[in-house]
Design a protein around this motif. Structure first.
Motif, PDB file in Angstrom:
ATOM      1  N   PHE A 118      65.633 -38.220  10.168  1.00  0.00           N
ATOM      2  CA  PHE A 118      66.736 -38.947  10.800  1.00  0.00           C
ATOM      3  C   PHE A 118      66.838 -40.363  10.270  1.00  0.00           C
ATOM      4  CE2 PHE A 118      62.998 -39.273  13.532  1.00  0.00           C
ATOM      5  CZ  PHE A 118      62.919 -40.621  13.821  1.00  0.00           C
ATOM      6  N   GLY A 119      68.003 -40.958  10.502  1.00  0.00           N
ATOM      7  CA  GLY A 119      68.253 -42.333  10.107  1.00  0.00           C
ATOM      8  C   GLY A 119      68.432 -43.213  11.320  1.00  0.00           C
ATOM      9  N   LEU A 120      67.962 -44.428  11.216  1.00  0.00           N
ATOM     10  CA  LEU A 120      68.091 -45.419  12.280  1.00  0.00           C
ATOM     11  C   LEU A 120      68.975 -46.568  11.810  1.00  0.00           C
ATOM     12  CD1 LEU A 120      64.356 -45.533  13.408  1.00  0.00           C
ATOM     13  CD2 LEU A 120      66.282 -44.786  14.823  1.00  0.00           C
ATOM     14  N   ASP A 121      70.027 -46.855  12.566  1.00  0.00           N
ATOM     15  CA  ASP A 121      70.861 -48.039  12.385  1.00  0.00           C
ATOM     16  C   ASP A 121      71.447 -48.146  10.970  1.00  0.00           C
ATOM     17  OD1 ASP A 121      72.119 -50.392  13.161  1.00  0.00           O
ATOM     18  OD2 ASP A 121      70.346 -51.647  12.803  1.00  0.00           O
ATOM     19  N   ASP A 122      71.778 -47.015  10.359  1.00  0.00           N
ATOM     20  CA  ASP A 122      72.289 -47.013   8.975  1.00  0.00           C
ATOM     21  C   ASP A 122      71.392 -47.829   8.054  1.00  0.00           C
ATOM     22  OD1 ASP A 122      74.559 -45.361   9.219  1.00  0.00           O
ATOM     23  OD2 ASP A 122      75.726 -47.015  10.040  1.00  0.00           O
ATOM     24  N   PHE A 123      70.087 -47.838   8.351  1.00  0.00           N
ATOM     25  CA  PHE A 123      69.153 -48.655   7.585  1.00  0.00           C
ATOM     26  C   PHE A 123      67.916 -47.875   7.166  1.00  0.00           C
ATOM     27  CE2 PHE A 123      65.381 -51.458   7.648  1.00  0.00           C
ATOM     28  CZ  PHE A 123      65.659 -52.221   6.524  1.00  0.00           C
ATOM     29  N   LEU A 124      67.180 -47.340   8.133  1.00  0.00           N
ATOM     30  CA  LEU A 124      65.887 -46.733   7.850  1.00  0.00           C
ATOM     31  C   LEU A 124      65.991 -45.212   7.904  1.00  0.00           C
ATOM     32  CD1 LEU A 124      62.575 -47.970   9.469  1.00  0.00           C
ATOM     33  CD2 LEU A 124      62.932 -45.613   8.836  1.00  0.00           C
ATOM     34  N   ALA A 125      65.590 -44.545   6.833  1.00  0.00           N
ATOM     35  CA  ALA A 125      65.551 -43.079   6.795  1.00  0.00           C
ATOM     36  C   ALA A 125      64.115 -42.621   6.947  1.00  0.00           C
ATOM     37  CB  ALA A 125      66.123 -42.559   5.479  1.00  0.00           C
ATOM     38  N   VAL A 126      63.861 -41.825   7.989  1.00  0.00           N
ATOM     39  CA  VAL A 126      62.537 -41.267   8.244  1.00  0.00           C
ATOM     40  C   VAL A 126      62.506 -39.882   7.600  1.00  0.00           C
ATOM     41  CG1 VAL A 126      60.902 -40.552  10.024  1.00  0.00           C
ATOM     42  CG2 VAL A 126      62.376 -42.546  10.406  1.00  0.00           C
ATOM     43  N   THR A 127      61.692 -39.715   6.576  1.00  0.00           N
ATOM     44  CA  THR A 127      61.659 -38.455   5.838  1.00  0.00           C
ATOM     45  C   THR A 127      60.639 -37.502   6.452  1.00  0.00           C
ATOM     46  OG1 THR A 127      60.141 -39.424   4.218  1.00  0.00           O
ATOM     47  CG2 THR A 127      62.466 -39.475   3.686  1.00  0.00           C
ATOM     48  N   LEU A 128      61.138 -36.343   6.866  1.00  0.00           N
ATOM     49  CA  LEU A 128      60.306 -35.314   7.462  1.00  0.00           C
ATOM     50  C   LEU A 128      60.615 -33.984   6.774  1.00  0.00           C
ATOM     51  CD1 LEU A 128      60.995 -36.264  11.204  1.00  0.00           C
ATOM     52  CD2 LEU A 128      58.895 -36.754   9.922  1.00  0.00           C
ATOM     53  N   PRO A 129      59.618 -33.111   6.629  1.00  0.00           N
ATOM     54  CA  PRO A 129      59.900 -31.812   6.014  1.00  0.00           C
ATOM     55  C   PRO A 129      60.734 -30.933   6.940  1.00  0.00           C
ATOM     56  CG  PRO A 129      57.640 -31.893   6.808  1.00  0.00           C
ATOM     57  CD  PRO A 129      58.218 -33.260   7.015  1.00  0.00           C
ATOM     58  N   TRP A 130      61.394 -29.927   6.352  1.00  0.00           N
ATOM     59  CA  TRP A 130      62.181 -28.972   7.131  1.00  0.00           C
ATOM     60  C   TRP A 130      61.337 -27.723   7.345  1.00  0.00           C
ATOM     61  CZ3 TRP A 130      66.594 -29.854   9.653  1.00  0.00           C
ATOM     62  CH2 TRP A 130      67.195 -28.760  10.284  1.00  0.00           C
ATOM     63  N   PRO A 131      61.267 -27.184   8.570  1.00  0.00           N
ATOM     64  CA  PRO A 131      60.433 -26.003   8.821  1.00  0.00           C
ATOM     65  C   PRO A 131      60.883 -24.796   7.997  1.00  0.00           C
ATOM     66  CG  PRO A 131      61.838 -26.479  10.720  1.00  0.00           C
ATOM     67  CD  PRO A 131      61.991 -27.615   9.761  1.00  0.00           C
ATOM     68  N   GLY A 132      59.912 -24.114   7.390  1.00  0.00           N
ATOM     69  CA  GLY A 132      60.190 -22.936   6.590  1.00  0.00           C
ATOM     70  C   GLY A 132      60.600 -23.252   5.171  1.00  0.00           C
ATOM     71  N   ASP A 133      60.773 -24.528   4.869  1.00  0.00           N
ATOM     72  CA  ASP A 133      61.217 -24.938   3.540  1.00  0.00           C
ATOM     73  C   ASP A 133      60.224 -25.922   2.925  1.00  0.00           C
ATOM     74  OD1 ASP A 133      63.073 -24.815   1.460  1.00  0.00           O
ATOM     75  OD2 ASP A 133      64.147 -26.587   2.168  1.00  0.00           O
ATOM     76  N   GLU A 134      58.980 -25.850   3.382  1.00  0.00           N
ATOM     77  CA  GLU A 134      57.989 -26.837   2.977  1.00  0.00           C
ATOM     78  C   GLU A 134      57.773 -26.855   1.471  1.00  0.00           C
ATOM     79  OE1 GLU A 134      57.526 -24.477   5.231  1.00  0.00           O
ATOM     80  OE2 GLU A 134      56.555 -25.239   7.028  1.00  0.00           O
ATOM     81  N   VAL A 135      57.538 -25.707   0.876  1.00  0.00           N
ATOM     82  CA  VAL A 135      57.237 -25.658  -0.552  1.00  0.00           C
ATOM     83  C   VAL A 135      58.489 -25.883  -1.379  1.00  0.00           C
ATOM     84  CG1 VAL A 135      56.321 -24.230  -2.417  1.00  0.00           C
ATOM     85  CG2 VAL A 135      55.232 -24.197  -0.172  1.00  0.00           C
ATOM     86  N   ALA A 136      59.588 -25.209  -1.034  1.00  0.00           N
ATOM     87  CA  ALA A 136      60.840 -25.388  -1.784  1.00  0.00           C
ATOM     88  C   ALA A 136      61.325 -26.824  -1.670  1.00  0.00           C
ATOM     89  CB  ALA A 136      61.912 -24.433  -1.269  1.00  0.00           C
ATOM     90  N   GLY A 137      61.204 -27.407  -0.484  1.00  0.00           N
ATOM     91  CA  GLY A 137      61.625 -28.800  -0.293  1.00  0.00           C
ATOM     92  C   GLY A 137      60.782 -29.744  -1.119  1.00  0.00           C
ATOM     93  N   ALA A 138      59.486 -29.462  -1.197  1.00  0.00           N
ATOM     94  CA  ALA A 138      58.601 -30.301  -2.001  1.00  0.00           C
ATOM     95  C   ALA A 138      58.960 -30.194  -3.476  1.00  0.00           C
ATOM     96  CB  ALA A 138      57.148 -29.896  -1.775  1.00  0.00           C
TER      97      ALA A 138
END
Length: 197
Positions: free
Chosen positions: A69-89
């Motif tokens: 998610f993003g906060l205040d159009d400033f900070l993006a918190v990067t988190l993996p997506w469930p089930g897409d861990e390896v493909a996302g990486a």
């Protein structure tokens, strides 16, 4: 050589991931609308293998309950997506490209030249939000902020508590603008990003 301007400490260090998330939900009330009905299931072993080490439990718990998610159009918190861990990486590049700080060691403050840094967030203005990997216990890694203007600083609490205290004003946003407790975007299944309407 960049400058390390100091360290901030929380008044009370929140170690329980559930309690840390509750503190963040109070600080950023709009976050609750993104909360999953049930905790997502991750192959944390695969994620941590790709990262090259164990990850803090508050980060893992946040990813289980929330999308990136993003906060205040400033900070993006990067988190993996469930089930897409390896493909996302794989889509985000090699381990060093995905998890490591891209700030060259010779431009870091002297205290951080040999410290491994792992990225968990960034700003639209080029600030980086990192863990300083000090020791084998990720529960005690300090948060390190590399601001776009060359100032570096530490926070001696967890990543989730840092987000809460940054948004609720409990900590001084050294070399950063104030961050409003407002969700302005979030990840959606398939790798897209939904902006707040």
């Amino acid at each position: 050589m960049e400058e390390l301007i100091g360290t901030q400490k929380p008044t009370h260090r929140v170690l329980d991931p559930g309690e840390a998330i509750a503190v963040l939900e109070r600080a950023v009330p709009g976050l609750v609308a993104l909360r999953r009905q049930e905790a997502a299931v991750f192959d944390w072993r695969a994620v941590e293998e790709e990262a090259g080490r164990a990850l803090p439990s508050d980060f893992k718990s946040l990813a289980e309950w929330y999308p990136a998610f993003g906060l205040d159009d400033f900070l993006a918190v990067t988190l993996p997506w469930p089930g897409d861990e390896v493909a996302g990486a794989e889509a985000q590049g090699t381990r060093s490209e995905r998890w490591s700080c891209d700030h060259p060691a010779d431009l870091r403050p002297a205290e951080l030249i040999s410290t491994p840094l792992m990225t968990w967030g960034n700003s639209t203005e080029g600030d980086q939000f990192l863990w300083s990997v000090l020791g084998d216990d990720p529960e005690h890694w300090p948060i390190t902020i590399c601001s776009r203007n060359g100032a570096w600083w530490h926070y001696e609490g967890g990543m989730v508590q840092f987000l809460a205290e940054l948004c609720d004003g409990a900590l001084e946003p050294w070399a950063l603008p104030p961050v409003k407790p407002e969700i302005t975007g979030w990840a959606v299944e398939g790798g897209g990003w939904q902006q707040r309407a």
